[in-house]
Write a protein that holds these residues in place. Structure first.
Motif, PDB file in Angstrom:
ATOM      1  N   LEU A  81       0.833  -1.193   0.000  1.00 38.28           N
ATOM      2  CA  LEU A  81       0.000   0.000   0.000  1.00 38.28           C
ATOM      3  C   LEU A  81       0.875   1.253   0.000  1.00 38.28           C
ATOM      4  O   LEU A  81       2.102   1.176   0.074  1.00 38.28           O
ATOM      5  CB  LEU A  81      -0.930   0.000   1.218  1.00 38.28           C
ATOM      6  CG  LEU A  81      -1.855  -1.205   1.379  1.00 38.28           C
ATOM      7  CD1 LEU A  81      -2.704  -1.051   2.635  1.00 38.28           C
ATOM      8  CD2 LEU A  81      -2.736  -1.398   0.150  1.00 38.28           C
ATOM      9  N   THR A  82       0.230   2.403  -0.078  1.00 33.81           N
ATOM     10  CA  THR A  82       0.925   3.679   0.007  1.00 33.81           C
ATOM     11  C   THR A  82       0.349   4.491   1.156  1.00 33.81           C
ATOM     12  O   THR A  82      -0.809   4.306   1.547  1.00 33.81           O
ATOM     13  CB  THR A  82       0.784   4.489  -1.300  1.00 33.81           C
ATOM     14  OG1 THR A  82      -0.594   4.876  -1.476  1.00 33.81           O
ATOM     15  CG2 THR A  82       1.229   3.672  -2.505  1.00 33.81           C
ATOM     16  N   ARG A  83       1.157   5.381   1.690  1.00 29.04           N
ATOM     17  CA  ARG A  83       0.666   6.334   2.686  1.00 29.04           C
ATOM     18  C   ARG A  83       1.012   7.729   2.191  1.00 29.04           C
ATOM     19  O   ARG A  83       2.174   8.023   1.893  1.00 29.04           O
ATOM     20  CB  ARG A  83       1.281   6.093   4.064  1.00 29.04           C
ATOM     21  CG  ARG A  83       0.766   7.107   5.116  1.00 29.04           C
ATOM     22  CD  ARG A  83       1.437   6.956   6.466  1.00 29.04           C
ATOM     23  NE  ARG A  83       0.942   5.788   7.201  1.00 29.04           N
ATOM     24  CZ  ARG A  83       1.662   4.732   7.495  1.00 29.04           C
ATOM     25  NH1 ARG A  83       2.935   4.665   7.117  1.00 29.04           N
ATOM     26  NH2 ARG A  83       1.132   3.724   8.173  1.00 29.04           N
ATOM     27  N   LEU A 108      -3.347   8.910   4.751  1.00 33.74           N
ATOM     28  CA  LEU A 108      -4.187   7.746   4.472  1.00 33.74           C
ATOM     29  C   LEU A 108      -3.377   6.601   3.868  1.00 33.74           C
ATOM     30  O   LEU A 108      -2.500   6.824   3.030  1.00 33.74           O
ATOM     31  CB  LEU A 108      -5.305   8.115   3.503  1.00 33.74           C
ATOM     32  CG  LEU A 108      -6.660   8.454   4.142  1.00 33.74           C
ATOM     33  CD1 LEU A 108      -6.540   9.648   5.069  1.00 33.74           C
ATOM     34  CD2 LEU A 108      -7.722   8.695   3.081  1.00 33.74           C
ATOM     35  N   LEU A 109      -3.696   5.390   4.314  1.00 39.10           N
ATOM     36  CA  LEU A 109      -3.163   4.179   3.696  1.00 39.10           C
ATOM     37  C   LEU A 109      -4.075   3.800   2.533  1.00 39.10           C
ATOM     38  O   LEU A 109      -5.296   3.677   2.710  1.00 39.10           O
ATOM     39  CB  LEU A 109      -3.122   3.035   4.712  1.00 39.10           C
ATOM     40  CG  LEU A 109      -1.898   2.969   5.625  1.00 39.10           C
ATOM     41  CD1 LEU A 109      -2.142   1.978   6.748  1.00 39.10           C
ATOM     42  CD2 LEU A 109      -0.658   2.575   4.827  1.00 39.10           C
ATOM     43  N   GLU A 110      -3.487   3.603   1.345  1.00 36.58           N
ATOM     44  CA  GLU A 110      -4.288   3.397   0.145  1.00 36.58           C
ATOM     45  C   GLU A 110      -3.603   2.421  -0.804  1.00 36.58           C
ATOM     46  O   GLU A 110      -2.382   2.249  -0.778  1.00 36.58           O
ATOM     47  CB  GLU A 110      -4.476   4.714  -0.619  1.00 36.58           C
ATOM     48  CG  GLU A 110      -5.032   5.864   0.182  1.00 36.58           C
ATOM     49  CD  GLU A 110      -5.106   7.132  -0.660  1.00 36.58           C
ATOM     50  OE1 GLU A 110      -5.386   7.022  -1.875  1.00 36.58           O
ATOM     51  OE2 GLU A 110      -4.872   8.210  -0.118  1.00 36.58           O
ATOM     52  N   THR A 111      -4.401   1.840  -1.689  1.00 39.44           N
ATOM     53  CA  THR A 111      -3.849   1.166  -2.853  1.00 39.44           C
ATOM     54  C   THR A 111      -3.339   2.222  -3.833  1.00 39.44           C
ATOM     55  O   THR A 111      -3.838   3.354  -3.866  1.00 39.44           O
ATOM     56  CB  THR A 111      -4.918   0.312  -3.544  1.00 39.44           C
ATOM     57  OG1 THR A 111      -6.108   1.104  -3.744  1.00 39.44           O
ATOM     58  CG2 THR A 111      -5.270  -0.908  -2.705  1.00 39.44           C
ATOM     59  N   ALA A 112      -2.336   1.870  -4.633  1.00 36.64           N
ATOM     60  CA  ALA A 112      -1.822   2.791  -5.650  1.00 36.64           C
ATOM     61  C   ALA A 112      -2.948   3.155  -6.604  1.00 36.64           C
ATOM     62  O   ALA A 112      -3.751   2.308  -7.006  1.00 36.64           O
ATOM     63  CB  ALA A 112      -0.662   2.145  -6.399  1.00 36.64           C
ATOM     64  N   ALA A 113      -3.021   4.440  -6.983  1.00 32.10           N
ATOM     65  CA  ALA A 113      -4.132   4.898  -7.819  1.00 32.10           C
ATOM     66  C   ALA A 113      -3.754   6.199  -8.505  1.00 32.10           C
ATOM     67  O   ALA A 113      -2.817   6.895  -8.095  1.00 32.10           O
ATOM     68  CB  ALA A 113      -5.395   5.084  -6.985  1.00 32.10           C
ATOM     69  N   GLY A 114      -4.510   6.541  -9.538  1.00 29.64           N
ATOM     70  CA  GLY A 114      -4.309   7.807 -10.212  1.00 29.64           C
ATOM     71  C   GLY A 114      -5.320   7.982 -11.328  1.00 29.64           C
ATOM     72  O   GLY A 114      -6.063   7.050 -11.681  1.00 29.64           O
ATOM     73  N   LEU A 115      -5.353   9.169 -11.900  1.00 28.77           N
ATOM     74  CA  LEU A 115      -6.248   9.454 -13.012  1.00 28.77           C
ATOM     75  C   LEU A 115      -5.705   8.833 -14.295  1.00 28.77           C
ATOM     76  O   LEU A 115      -4.500   8.619 -14.444  1.00 28.77           O
ATOM     77  CB  LEU A 115      -6.410  10.963 -13.183  1.00 28.77           C
ATOM     78  CG  LEU A 115      -7.077  11.692 -12.011  1.00 28.77           C
ATOM     79  CD1 LEU A 115      -7.127  13.190 -12.289  1.00 28.77           C
ATOM     80  CD2 LEU A 115      -8.480  11.153 -11.758  1.00 28.77           C
ATOM     81  N   LEU A 116      -6.607   8.577 -15.239  1.00 36.97           N
ATOM     82  CA  LEU A 116      -6.187   7.968 -16.493  1.00 36.97           C
ATOM     83  C   LEU A 116      -5.311   8.909 -17.315  1.00 36.97           C
ATOM     84  O   LEU A 116      -4.357   8.483 -17.966  1.00 36.97           O
ATOM     85  CB  LEU A 116      -7.416   7.565 -17.321  1.00 36.97           C
ATOM     86  CG  LEU A 116      -8.391   6.575 -16.679  1.00 36.97           C
ATOM     87  CD1 LEU A 116      -9.442   6.136 -17.706  1.00 36.97           C
ATOM     88  CD2 LEU A 116      -7.675   5.365 -16.106  1.00 36.97           C
ATOM     89  N   VAL A 155       4.246   1.039   1.920  1.00 37.61           N
ATOM     90  CA  VAL A 155       3.997   0.265   3.140  1.00 37.61           C
ATOM     91  C   VAL A 155       3.622  -1.167   2.773  1.00 37.61           C
ATOM     92  O   VAL A 155       2.632  -1.399   2.072  1.00 37.61           O
ATOM     93  CB  VAL A 155       2.871   0.902   3.975  1.00 37.61           C
ATOM     94  CG1 VAL A 155       2.631   0.088   5.240  1.00 37.61           C
ATOM     95  CG2 VAL A 155       3.195   2.348   4.319  1.00 37.61           C
ATOM     96  N   GLU A 156       4.409  -2.130   3.240  1.00 40.66           N
ATOM     97  CA  GLU A 156       4.069  -3.539   3.061  1.00 40.66           C
ATOM     98  C   GLU A 156       3.426  -4.057   4.335  1.00 40.66           C
ATOM     99  O   GLU A 156       3.962  -3.872   5.424  1.00 40.66           O
ATOM    100  CB  GLU A 156       5.315  -4.358   2.726  1.00 40.66           C
ATOM    101  CG  GLU A 156       5.005  -5.812   2.386  1.00 40.66           C
ATOM    102  CD  GLU A 156       6.235  -6.590   1.980  1.00 40.66           C
ATOM    103  OE1 GLU A 156       6.302  -7.044   0.830  1.00 40.66           O
ATOM    104  OE2 GLU A 156       7.151  -6.737   2.836  1.00 40.66           O
TER     105      GLU A 156
END
Length: 226
Positions: free
Chosen positions: A86-88, A104-112, A182-183
Motif C-alpha cells: 500500500l501507500t501512505r 491515508l493508507l491506500e492502494t496505488a491509484a491515479g487518473l487515467l 507500506v508492506e
C-alpha cells in the motif's frame, strides 16, 4: 469571453459547457442547461434538467457535478507471503473532514490522463510504489461518489515481488507527491480496516475482494446446502 468555454483555460480546454447537453439514454431526463462554475483544474458544472417522476409528473432540478476524469487503482499482493503493498500519503480533504493527520493508507491509484485503464495503473504502480507489475487482473469498475462526482474508477489487482532494492518512498515531486510505500500482512490489513486505521474506500473494497474472491479467498470445500 470565458475561459474553458470560448477561450482555452489553463489546460487548453474549450466548450466545457457543452458536456452532458446531448444525453439521450434516459427519456425521463431532459437536460435544459449546463453552466461551468469553475475550471481551474478540474471542472465544476451546474446542470439544469427536467425529470419525470415515477408517478408521471415532471419537475425541474439542478445538480452540481465535479468532473476530475476517470481513474484506476490496483491492489499489489504477494500470495505466497500473504502480504499487500500500500501507500501512505497526505490527503487534505480527509484532514479537513476530521481525519487525525490526513495520512491515508491506500492502494496505488491515479487518473487515467488519456491512457487506457490498464496502462494508467501500470504507470501509477511504478510511480507510487517503484514496482513494475506484470500481469494484471481487472476486478470491477465503480462510480465512487455518484451523487456529485462523475469519476468512474477502474479496479485491478496484480502480484508483486518483494525486493530489498525496492524504494520506501515514491511519487512525483513535481506533482507534490510524498508517498511512503507500506508492506503489510494481509491479515493485519484487514484488522486495520476493522479498527479504522485503513479508511479509504477503494482500498477497503479491494481488500474485501481479495478476501472473498481474490488471492486470499478461502480454499476449502464449499459447504453444500441441505
Amino acid at each position: 469571453m470565458t475561459a474553458g468555454i470560448d477561450t482555452p483555460d489553463r489546460r487548453g480546454r474549450t466548450g466545457l459547457d457543452r458536456h452532458g447537453r446531448d444525453l439521450t439514454g434516459n427519456p425521463r431526463v431532459r437536460v435544459q442547461d449546463v453552466q461551468v462554475l469553475s475550471c481551474d483544474w478540474y471542472v465544476l458544472r451546474r446542470t439544469t434538467f427536467d425529470y419525470q417522476h415515477s408517478d408521471g409528473h415532471w419537475s425541474r432540478e439542478q445538480r452540481e457535478t465535479y468532473d476530475r476524469g476517470d481513474g484506476a487503482t490496483v491492489l499489489l499482493y504477494d500470495e505466497q507471503r500473504r502480504t499487500v503493498l500500500l501507500t501512505r500519503q497526505f490527503r487534505l480533504p480527509a484532514y479537513v473532514n476530521g481525519h487525525p493527520d490526513g495520512m491515508l493508507l491506500e492502494t496505488a491509484a491515479g487518473l487515467l490522463d488519456g491512457d487506457d485503464p490498464e496502462g494508467a495503473i501500470r504507470r501509477e504502480a511504478a510511480e507510487e510504489t517503484g514496482h513494475t507489475i506484470g500481469r494484471v487482473q481487472h476486478v470491477f469498475d465503480v462510480f465512487m461518489s455518484p451523487g456529485s462526482v462523475t469519476e468512474r474508477l477502474h479496479f485491478f489487482a496484480a502480484p508483486y515481488r518483494s525486493s530489498p532494492a525496492a524504494p520506501h518512498t515514491a511519487g512525483l515531486a513535481e506533482e507534490g507527491e510524498d508517498i511512503t510505500v507500506v508492506e503489510l500482512g494481509f491479515a493485519a490489513a484487514l484488522d486495520m480496516v476493522r479498527g479504522g486505521a485503513i479508511a479509504d474506500a477503494k482500498t477497503i473494497m479491494l481488500l474485501q475482494w481479495a478476501a472473498l474472491d481474490g488471492p486470499f479467498r478461502p480454499t476449502g470445500p464449499t459447504p453444500q446446502g441441505g
